[in-house]
Scaffold this motif. Sequence first.
Motif, short mmCIF file in Angstrom:
data_model
loop_
_atom_site.label_atom_id
_atom_site.label_comp_id
_atom_site.label_asym_id
_atom_site.label_seq_id
_atom_site.Cartn_x
_atom_site.Cartn_y
_atom_site.Cartn_z
N LEU A 165 0.83 -1.20 0.00
CA LEU A 165 0.00 0.00 0.00
C LEU A 165 0.87 1.26 0.00
O LEU A 165 0.56 2.25 -0.67
CB LEU A 165 -0.92 -0.01 1.22
N ALA A 166 1.97 1.19 0.77
CA ALA A 166 2.88 2.34 0.82
C ALA A 166 3.54 2.59 -0.53
O ALA A 166 3.71 3.74 -0.94
CB ALA A 166 3.94 2.10 1.89
N GLU A 167 3.88 1.52 -1.22
CA GLU A 167 4.61 1.66 -2.48
C GLU A 167 3.71 2.04 -3.65
O GLU A 167 4.14 2.72 -4.59
CB GLU A 167 5.36 0.37 -2.80
N HIS A 168 2.44 1.60 -3.60
CA HIS A 168 1.57 1.77 -4.77
C HIS A 168 0.40 2.72 -4.53
O HIS A 168 -0.33 3.04 -5.46
CB HIS A 168 1.07 0.41 -5.24
N GLY A 169 0.22 3.16 -3.27
CA GLY A 169 -0.74 4.21 -3.01
C GLY A 169 -2.16 3.79 -2.76
O GLY A 169 -2.93 4.52 -2.16
N SER A 170 -2.56 2.62 -3.23
CA SER A 170 -3.92 2.13 -3.00
C SER A 170 -3.93 0.62 -3.13
O SER A 170 -3.03 0.02 -3.73
CB SER A 170 -4.91 2.74 -4.01
N ALA A 171 -4.96 0.01 -2.58
CA ALA A 171 -5.08 -1.44 -2.67
C ALA A 171 -5.28 -1.88 -4.12
O ALA A 171 -4.73 -2.91 -4.54
CB ALA A 171 -6.24 -1.93 -1.81
N ARG A 172 -6.04 -1.12 -4.89
CA ARG A 172 -6.30 -1.49 -6.28
C ARG A 172 -5.00 -1.46 -7.10
O ARG A 172 -4.72 -2.38 -7.88
CB ARG A 172 -7.32 -0.55 -6.89
N ALA A 173 -4.19 -0.42 -6.89
CA ALA A 173 -2.91 -0.34 -7.60
C ALA A 173 -1.97 -1.45 -7.16
O ALA A 173 -1.22 -2.02 -7.97
CB ALA A 173 -2.27 1.02 -7.37
#
Length: 382
Positions: free
Chosen positions: A39-47
């Motif tokens: 989540l920290a690396e991609h910003g959202s759960a979907r990403a």
Amino acid sequence: MGLTSKPTPHPTPLDDDPVDCLRLIRSRRVGPVTWHRLLAEHGSARAALAALPDVARAAGVENYAVCPVEVARHELAQGRAAGAHLIVWGTGTYPMPLCDLPDAPPVLWVLGDAALLHRPLVAMVGARNASSLGLRMARRLADGVAQAGFVTVSGLARGIDTAVHEATLITGTVAVQAGGFDVAYPEENSRLMAQIAEQGCLVSEQPMGLQPQARHFPQRNRIVSGLSRAVVVVEAAARSGSLITAKTALDQGRDVLVVPGHPFDARAAGCNMLLRDGATLIRGPADVLEAIGAQVLPFAPEEEPVTEDPPLPGPTPARRPLTDIASVHSQILARLGPSPLAEDQLIRDLSMPPATVAQHLLTLELDGRVHRAPGGLLSRAE
């Protein structure tokens, strides 16, 4: 997948779809720490879901597939059918004490009064094969902290956990389960589980239908301690789940409060080890409340004590740093030898309050380093 380092701070997923959050944590090889890092690396759960196959491939895992959306939706439907609701990390309803844990549960299933999770909580754990005195002490401690406005937290196991939940059903108790909500474990506590769902609060990070296995109990224990301001241990063997909970609590920065036990009782070996290592000794509810900085309420004299031993004289001593405790123990042991010494003489030699000396002497006696003879004579065990 090589993603096991401590997660860095990241934006809370307030706008994330709960289905995506659930899919991410239910995906293969994704645990709580990995979930937070993704989540920290991609910003959202979907990403993070979109990137997960590539992350897995880079870690040497081929043909990786994320949790299907149908599986997550089915779990949500099962939970709602059972009357439970899902709380996602980073939302306003998520329990604040868990927020900063590096392995905070990404999702929590909650059944019952979720408001209890936002009141001050104290965990109480102990032996499954508890003694009658241990059960009495657990009930008394639970009732005492409840009178002061605290909610109890435990793990719904037999023994001490059961006594704690039963004593605080009316005032407020939280049971953290190792398996799914529809799995009563142990089976003998199925009625208690139903009562807690009705009057208290059940919590689990596991999906419906999951039968708890050995690896799930340490995960459950970190939630028990993480939710709480302090963890009280009432009877624990040298190798027990309660000791794991206590050590997890220390890692989380929680207070560990321990009821001492007889050195010959294996059910108290873990408690005495914790006391040896600097945990706070407690004799009743007032000690618990003082240790956590809560208001100490007067307790009925007829409730004192739960053992046959008289209470230690004087007021409850103030908590001391572990280095101070070790220093006092060294001073006591330095003044004792094979020849018996009167306790009042030792107190005069140390120039300390009698209640303080009495507390540390009890710890040293339980640890087998001090021997007490009739007449209040003390000697150093060699």
